[in-house]
Scaffold this motif. Sequence first.
Motif, PDB file in Angstrom:
ATOM      1  N   ALA A 124      52.430  19.328  86.535  1.00  0.00           N
ATOM      2  CA  ALA A 124      52.785  20.379  87.209  1.00  0.00           C
ATOM      3  C   ALA A 124      51.508  21.091  87.796  1.00  0.00           C
ATOM      4  CB  ALA A 124      53.413  21.435  86.187  1.00  0.00           C
ATOM      5  N   LEU A 125      50.302  20.845  87.249  1.00  0.00           N
ATOM      6  CA  LEU A 125      49.077  21.006  87.839  1.00  0.00           C
ATOM      7  C   LEU A 125      48.451  19.931  88.750  1.00  0.00           C
ATOM      8  CD1 LEU A 125      46.483  23.066  87.922  1.00  0.00           C
ATOM      9  CD2 LEU A 125      45.693  21.937  85.739  1.00  0.00           C
ATOM     10  N   LEU A 126      48.515  18.933  88.339  1.00  0.00           N
ATOM     11  CA  LEU A 126      47.823  17.953  88.933  1.00  0.00           C
ATOM     12  C   LEU A 126      48.382  17.112  90.108  1.00  0.00           C
ATOM     13  CD1 LEU A 126      46.378  15.657  85.557  1.00  0.00           C
ATOM     14  CD2 LEU A 126      45.381  17.861  87.076  1.00  0.00           C
ATOM     15  N   GLY A 127      49.729  17.230  90.195  1.00  0.00           N
ATOM     16  CA  GLY A 127      50.785  17.000  91.140  1.00  0.00           C
ATOM     17  C   GLY A 127      50.929  15.484  90.916  1.00  0.00           C
ATOM     18  N   ALA A 128      52.199  15.214  91.804  1.00  0.00           N
ATOM     19  CA  ALA A 128      52.641  13.797  91.689  1.00  0.00           C
ATOM     20  C   ALA A 128      51.722  12.819  92.445  1.00  0.00           C
ATOM     21  CB  ALA A 128      53.948  13.783  92.528  1.00  0.00           C
ATOM     22  N   GLY A 129      51.415  11.851  91.326  1.00  0.00           N
ATOM     23  CA  GLY A 129      50.201  10.867  91.807  1.00  0.00           C
ATOM     24  C   GLY A 129      48.851  11.343  91.935  1.00  0.00           C
ATOM     25  N   ASP A 130      48.656  12.687  91.014  1.00  0.00           N
ATOM     26  CA  ASP A 130      47.637  13.200  91.149  1.00  0.00           C
ATOM     27  C   ASP A 130      47.255  13.784  92.688  1.00  0.00           C
ATOM     28  OD1 ASP A 130      47.152  12.936  88.361  1.00  0.00           O
ATOM     29  OD2 ASP A 130      45.712  11.041  88.773  1.00  0.00           O
ATOM     30  N   ARG A 131      48.012  14.209  93.429  1.00  0.00           N
ATOM     31  CA  ARG A 131      47.508  14.644  94.739  1.00  0.00           C
ATOM     32  C   ARG A 131      46.815  15.756  94.695  1.00  0.00           C
ATOM     33  NH1 ARG A 131      51.603  12.983  98.982  1.00  0.00           N
ATOM     34  NH2 ARG A 131      51.527  15.212  99.825  1.00  0.00           N
ATOM     35  N   ASN A 132      47.098  16.851  93.611  1.00  0.00           N
ATOM     36  CA  ASN A 132      46.437  17.985  93.505  1.00  0.00           C
ATOM     37  C   ASN A 132      44.982  17.688  92.924  1.00  0.00           C
ATOM     38  OD1 ASN A 132      48.751  19.274  94.580  1.00  0.00           O
ATOM     39  ND2 ASN A 132      49.348  20.186  92.576  1.00  0.00           N
ATOM     40  N   LEU A 133      44.807  16.782  92.178  1.00  0.00           N
ATOM     41  CA  LEU A 133      43.645  16.704  91.420  1.00  0.00           C
ATOM     42  C   LEU A 133      42.520  16.146  92.520  1.00  0.00           C
ATOM     43  CD1 LEU A 133      41.842  16.071  88.895  1.00  0.00           C
ATOM     44  CD2 LEU A 133      42.999  14.018  88.443  1.00  0.00           C
ATOM     45  N   LYS A 134      43.021  15.156  93.484  1.00  0.00           N
ATOM     46  CA  LYS A 134      42.277  14.573  94.500  1.00  0.00           C
ATOM     47  C   LYS A 134      41.795  15.711  95.393  1.00  0.00           C
ATOM     48  CE  LYS A 134      44.996  10.151  94.731  1.00  0.00           C
ATOM     49  NZ  LYS A 134      46.088   9.468  95.296  1.00  0.00           N
ATOM     50  N   VAL A 135      42.513  16.695  95.809  1.00  0.00           N
ATOM     51  CA  VAL A 135      42.040  17.763  96.496  1.00  0.00           C
ATOM     52  C   VAL A 135      40.871  18.595  95.623  1.00  0.00           C
ATOM     53  CG1 VAL A 135      42.576  19.832  97.532  1.00  0.00           C
ATOM     54  CG2 VAL A 135      44.358  18.023  97.877  1.00  0.00           C
ATOM     55  N   LEU A 136      41.222  18.886  94.445  1.00  0.00           N
ATOM     56  CA  LEU A 136      40.129  19.326  93.414  1.00  0.00           C
ATOM     57  C   LEU A 136      38.748  18.615  93.579  1.00  0.00           C
ATOM     58  CD1 LEU A 136      42.511  20.375  90.752  1.00  0.00           C
ATOM     59  CD2 LEU A 136      41.374  22.170  92.258  1.00  0.00           C
ATOM     60  N   ARG A 137      39.026  17.456  93.413  1.00  0.00           N
ATOM     61  CA  ARG A 137      37.855  16.376  93.561  1.00  0.00           C
ATOM     62  C   ARG A 137      37.002  16.502  94.755  1.00  0.00           C
ATOM     63  NH1 ARG A 137      40.565  11.402  89.998  1.00  0.00           N
ATOM     64  NH2 ARG A 137      39.840  12.254  87.988  1.00  0.00           N
ATOM     65  N   GLU A 138      37.924  16.688  95.924  1.00  0.00           N
ATOM     66  CA  GLU A 138      37.180  16.783  97.109  1.00  0.00           C
ATOM     67  C   GLU A 138      36.515  17.898  97.488  1.00  0.00           C
ATOM     68  OE1 GLU A 138      40.471  15.407  99.927  1.00  0.00           O
ATOM     69  OE2 GLU A 138      40.190  13.407  98.964  1.00  0.00           O
ATOM     70  N   ASP A 139      37.241  18.954  97.158  1.00  0.00           N
ATOM     71  CA  ASP A 139      36.784  20.160  97.566  1.00  0.00           C
ATOM     72  C   ASP A 139      35.941  21.309  96.602  1.00  0.00           C
ATOM     73  OD1 ASP A 139      37.810  19.420  99.766  1.00  0.00           O
ATOM     74  OD2 ASP A 139      39.647  20.563  99.758  1.00  0.00           O
ATOM     75  N   LEU A 140      36.076  20.670  95.460  1.00  0.00           N
ATOM     76  CA  LEU A 140      35.630  21.849  94.461  1.00  0.00           C
ATOM     77  C   LEU A 140      34.148  21.876  94.105  1.00  0.00           C
ATOM     78  CD1 LEU A 140      37.042  24.007  92.691  1.00  0.00           C
ATOM     79  CD2 LEU A 140      37.049  22.043  91.006  1.00  0.00           C
ATOM     80  N   GLY A 141      33.487  20.957  94.462  1.00  0.00           N
ATOM     81  CA  GLY A 141      31.983  20.876  94.268  1.00  0.00           C
ATOM     82  C   GLY A 141      31.281  20.476  92.856  1.00  0.00           C
ATOM     83  N   VAL A 142      32.153  20.163  91.949  1.00  0.00           N
ATOM     84  CA  VAL A 142      32.262  19.894  90.709  1.00  0.00           C
ATOM     85  C   VAL A 142      32.851  18.442  90.136  1.00  0.00           C
ATOM     86  CG1 VAL A 142      31.661  21.882  90.116  1.00  0.00           C
ATOM     87  CG2 VAL A 142      33.740  20.978  89.423  1.00  0.00           C
TER      88      VAL A 142
END
Length: 321
Positions: A19-37
């Motif tokens: 629910a947080l990371l998204g299907a196929g880790d779609r949300n996680l990929k955005v976090l990794r690209e834009d979060l700066g950590v």
Amino acid sequence: MAKELVREWISLGEMEPLALLGAGDRNLKVLREDLGVKIVARGDRILLEGPAGEMKKAKRLLTGLVAEVRAGRILTPGDVRSAIRAVQEGKAVRDVADGSMDLECPRKIVRAKTTGQRNYIRCMMDHDVVFSIGPAGTGKTYLAMAAAVSALKHHLVDRILLVRPAVEAGESLGFLPGDLLEKIDPYLRPLYDALYGMMAANQIRRSLDMGVIEVAPLAYMRGRTIDNAFVLLDEAQNTTLGQLKMFLTRLGFNSRAVITGDVTQIDLVPKGSSGLILIQPILSEIADIAWVHMTEKDVVRHPMVQKIIKAFEKYSDESED
């Protein structure tokens, strides 16, 4: 001198990580690209690692997103990007929710009224192909029409194509007066009704005359390639699997499609031949296609409609026992 890195774990508790990371880790990929950590998912925990200044923002962001999911919100990559911008601007994640879901049409701003409708709008914003399945009164067609008109208004597409199958529901086309176009007009009328709620009558007439908006029966889609368009297929429960395949393969560059239907109101014989039922397992593994399942909780018509839907669901369940 290198900045000292800080490491911190955020617990998800009993929340489903998907629910947080998204299907196929779609949300996680955005976090990794834009979060700066650095961000790593480990079961029911999230590891953050980075400079202290960035970590403070990252922790506030993740904590806010977790709270949104626990409140029943279904996150999309667009939601995550909006939340990242909000935190960077010193805002709270919760401040980004509903306003970004507004659909701006010439005559009104259309807003979701239920959690299911908010999820539906998010999916239409983030996916090129969306299937919306649910009972009458849940806003399937109305919100898709609003999304189409909003996309046209903001020049995201060049035109709108509104499509319906001309399937007989108790009456025969042969007995209706007029030529073919006049015979199918009653089947297309609900699309016109929704459209007139979004745009002024003279604007609609002008758009229809110029081909910016086209309303057509499904059979007229064969052999076409539709570029730069928002295409809405309504009443898809009354299409065959072959017709649905034909429709979906008409999509060209920069086009998006929304397919709506109610599998409890199938007029095809036999009912099991409905393409809307048969196509779900075929396309279920394509991550870029969104499936939205509305329920009686999303009904926004007269309160009696909700009760009627529940009564029929109960009758159907008892008939199958």
